[in-house]
Scaffold this active site. Structure first.
Site, mmCIF file in Angstrom:
data_model
loop_
_atom_site.group_PDB
_atom_site.id
_atom_site.type_symbol
_atom_site.label_atom_id
_atom_site.label_comp_id
_atom_site.label_asym_id
_atom_site.label_seq_id
_atom_site.Cartn_x
_atom_site.Cartn_y
_atom_site.Cartn_z
ATOM 1 N N ASP A 2 3.046 -4.283 8.251
ATOM 2 C CA ASP A 2 1.833 -3.497 8.043
ATOM 3 C C ASP A 2 0.670 -4.475 8.213
ATOM 4 O OD1 ASP A 2 -0.403 -2.336 7.015
ATOM 5 O OD2 ASP A 2 0.527 -1.646 5.158
ATOM 6 N N LYS A 8 -10.555 -0.464 10.631
ATOM 7 C CA LYS A 8 -10.735 -1.654 9.785
ATOM 8 C C LYS A 8 -11.104 -2.874 10.621
ATOM 9 C CE LYS A 8 -7.334 -0.121 6.378
ATOM 10 N NZ LYS A 8 -8.127 0.331 5.241
ATOM 11 N N CYS A 48 -4.718 2.245 -3.715
ATOM 12 C CA CYS A 48 -3.454 2.789 -3.156
ATOM 13 C C CYS A 48 -2.291 1.847 -3.433
ATOM 14 C CB CYS A 48 -3.571 3.072 -1.653
ATOM 15 S SG CYS A 48 -4.849 4.234 -1.237
ATOM 16 N N HIS A 84 0.869 -1.181 0.000
ATOM 17 C CA HIS A 84 0.000 0.000 0.000
ATOM 18 C C HIS A 84 0.910 1.237 0.000
ATOM 19 C CE1 HIS A 84 -2.814 2.948 1.758
ATOM 20 N NE2 HIS A 84 -3.804 2.123 1.488
ATOM 21 N N GLN A 88 -4.496 -4.964 7.146
ATOM 22 C CA GLN A 88 -5.493 -5.909 6.627
ATOM 23 C C GLN A 88 -5.538 -7.218 7.405
ATOM 24 O OE1 GLN A 88 -7.822 -5.237 4.558
ATOM 25 N NE2 GLN A 88 -7.065 -3.273 3.850
HETATM 26 C C1 LIG Z 1 -2.316 -2.837 3.701
HETATM 27 C C2 LIG Z 1 -2.686 -1.439 4.105
HETATM 28 N N1 LIG Z 1 -1.750 -0.657 4.646
HETATM 29 C C3 LIG Z 1 -2.009 0.583 5.054
HETATM 30 C C4 LIG Z 1 -3.255 1.127 4.910
HETATM 31 C C5 LIG Z 1 -3.517 2.511 5.383
HETATM 32 O O1 LIG Z 1 -4.457 2.498 6.425
HETATM 33 P P1 LIG Z 1 -5.041 3.858 6.972
HETATM 34 O O2 LIG Z 1 -5.683 4.535 5.798
HETATM 35 O O3 LIG Z 1 -6.017 3.445 8.014
HETATM 36 O O4 LIG Z 1 -3.898 4.635 7.493
HETATM 37 C C6 LIG Z 1 -4.270 0.367 4.333
HETATM 38 C C7 LIG Z 1 -5.610 0.923 4.106
HETATM 39 O O5 LIG Z 1 -6.367 0.463 3.315
HETATM 40 C C8 LIG Z 1 -3.970 -0.953 3.932
HETATM 41 O O6 LIG Z 1 -4.902 -1.748 3.388
#
Ligand SMILES: Cc1ncc(COP(=O)(O)O)c(C=O)c1O
Length: 408
Positions: A199, A225, A363, A122, A202
């Site tokens: 990270d 989430k 993203c 992401h 998910q």
């Molecule tokens: C794998 C992953 N990393 C990071 C993020 C960023 O999360 P946030 O927008 O809550 O900061 C997301 C959001 O969809 C994500 O799916």
């Protein structure tokens, strides 16, 4: 034990409306819906306990402080961290990764050092590392993914070397749903002398996250989430790393002693939490973790994976639909395209059929580039979805094929 989805749905006010209007929510990877207990806990905080934390000694402020710190302990217990000092509240995964990037990597990396990420990340786990590399002279390296959407592990092992200071990867991909072999990757990175940031945006909603068993050094995730409120996230960090890193933000409450020209920092975890925090958000997150634990993360994982597998099977059976990501090692996030139809058009059609899916690059522009598509449609499932929701998606896709047939 299997989840009782009908019963679960009654806990979510939004689904009362959705069920009346007959629409299906398949975008939990973007943000989840919130159960009544989370909303009630936050309301109760604002109605009965609202004051600023860690500032005043009157009874109400003490109560607010206790509630905030109890939420931190709840998070510690949920992820089995060794100490509450290792739990830093942030706004979201993005801020958590930025905190590790600029607070740790920005301080310690030098020219010639390497950060290893994947092409499946992401942007939140990519752009901060680009910036850190630009400012420190470190180099950013990428593990590619294969035709099936799995990381090329041979390349991962080749790229890991004595210069690798940090491996930063998502546990589960938000664009392809791939679940990476995290334990093996962490062990290999540590053998090479590198730290690991996971990270978990998910994965944390869907599977038990035990930070001591995983042995990762930093872990980032977002409350929104995983049934919690918007605007609060967590950075877990090994205590020794959090001790040595710099804050990202400076100001109130993160200080020890302030003089005209210099300042010392507060103890952990407050050193890394500048300014008034999202207290109600922390309380809401704690309530969300209670809800998840009551259902059981093992049951949630099994349910969500089953829906993901079922969706892959049903979508793969529709001629003209291409499903991305590996058929196994796949979480409840399913990306797909209908040939010759732009996913925005497909998602708009599905919306008319009352099926809410996301379309776009999610993203993950590097993923789209490698797949040679502008975007995909993405259905994501959570504990309040059931087999009927998967069938509704598949049925709506058959309708879409019929509607768009002159372009197919
Ligand atoms: C794998 C992953 N990393 C990071 C993020 C960023 O999360 P946030 O927008 O809550 O900061 C997301 C959001 O969809 C994500 O799916």
């Amino acid at each position: 034990m299997a989840l009782e989805v009908d019963k679960i749905r009654r806990d979510f006010p939004l689904f009362q409306q959705a069920d009346k209007e007959g629409w299906v929510y398949l975008d939990s990877a973007a943000t989840s819906q919130k159960p009544r207990s989370v909303l009630a806990a936050m309301n109760q905080f604002y109605e009965q306990e609202n004051a600023n934390a860690h500032r005043s000694s009157y009874a109400l402020a003490e109560r607010a402080t206790l509630r905030y710190e109890a939420a931190r302990e709840r998070v510690r217990r949920f992820i089995n961290a060794a100490a509450t000092e290792e739990i830093i509240f942030t706004r979201n995964t993005t801020e958590s990764i930025n905190l590790a990037a600029f607070g740790w990597a920005g301080k310690f990396l030098r020219p010639g050092d390497e950060i290893l990420i994947s092409e499946m990340e992401h942007h939140s786990n990519l752009v901060p590392w680009q910036r850190v590399c630009q400012s420190t002279g470190a180099q950013l390296k990428f593990v590619e993914f294969d035709e099936q959407g799995r990381l090329v592990m041979k390349q991962f092992h080749q790229l890991l070397g004595p210069r690798t200071r940090l491996v930063a990867v998502a546990h589960m991909s938000n664009s392809l749903g791939t679940i990476h072999p995290m334990e093996a990757m962490i062990a290999a990175a540590h053998r090479a002398g590198s730290l690991v940031l996971i990270d978990a945006a998910q994965s944390a909603p869907h599977a038990r996250l035990d930070v001591q068993a995983l042995d990762a050094d930093f872990i980032a995730f977002s409350a929104h989430k995983m049934l919690g409120p918007l605007g609060i996230g967590v950075l877990y960090g090994r205590r020794s790393l959090l001790e040595e890193m710099d804050p990202l933000l400076f100001g109130g409450n993160m200080i020890g002693r302030v003089e005209h020209l210099k300042t010392t920092w507060n103890d952990l975890p407050w050193k890394l939490e500048a300014g008034t925090q999202n207290l109600a958000g922390a309380v809401g997150l704690a309530a969300a973790l209670d809800y998840l634990d009551e259902l059981g993360m093992e049951a949630i994982e099994a349910h969500d994976r089953m829906l993901g597998q079922m969706a892959i099977q049903q979508l793969c059976a529709i001629p003209g639909i291409r499903v991305y990501g590996p058929p196994d090692a796949h979480g409840p996030v399913v990306s797909f395209n209908l040939e010759n139809i732009h996913p925005h058009d497909l998602a708009t059609f599905l919306d008319q059929e009352r099926v809410a899916v996301r379309s776009g690059h999610h993203c993950c522009q590097l993923v789209m580039k490698r797949l040679r598509v502008a975007a995909t449609a993405r259905a994501s499932f959570y504990l309040y979805n059931d087999e009927e929701d998967v069938r509704r998606l598949a049925a709506a896709l058959y309708q879409a094929k019929d509607y768009f047939k002159k372009w197919l």
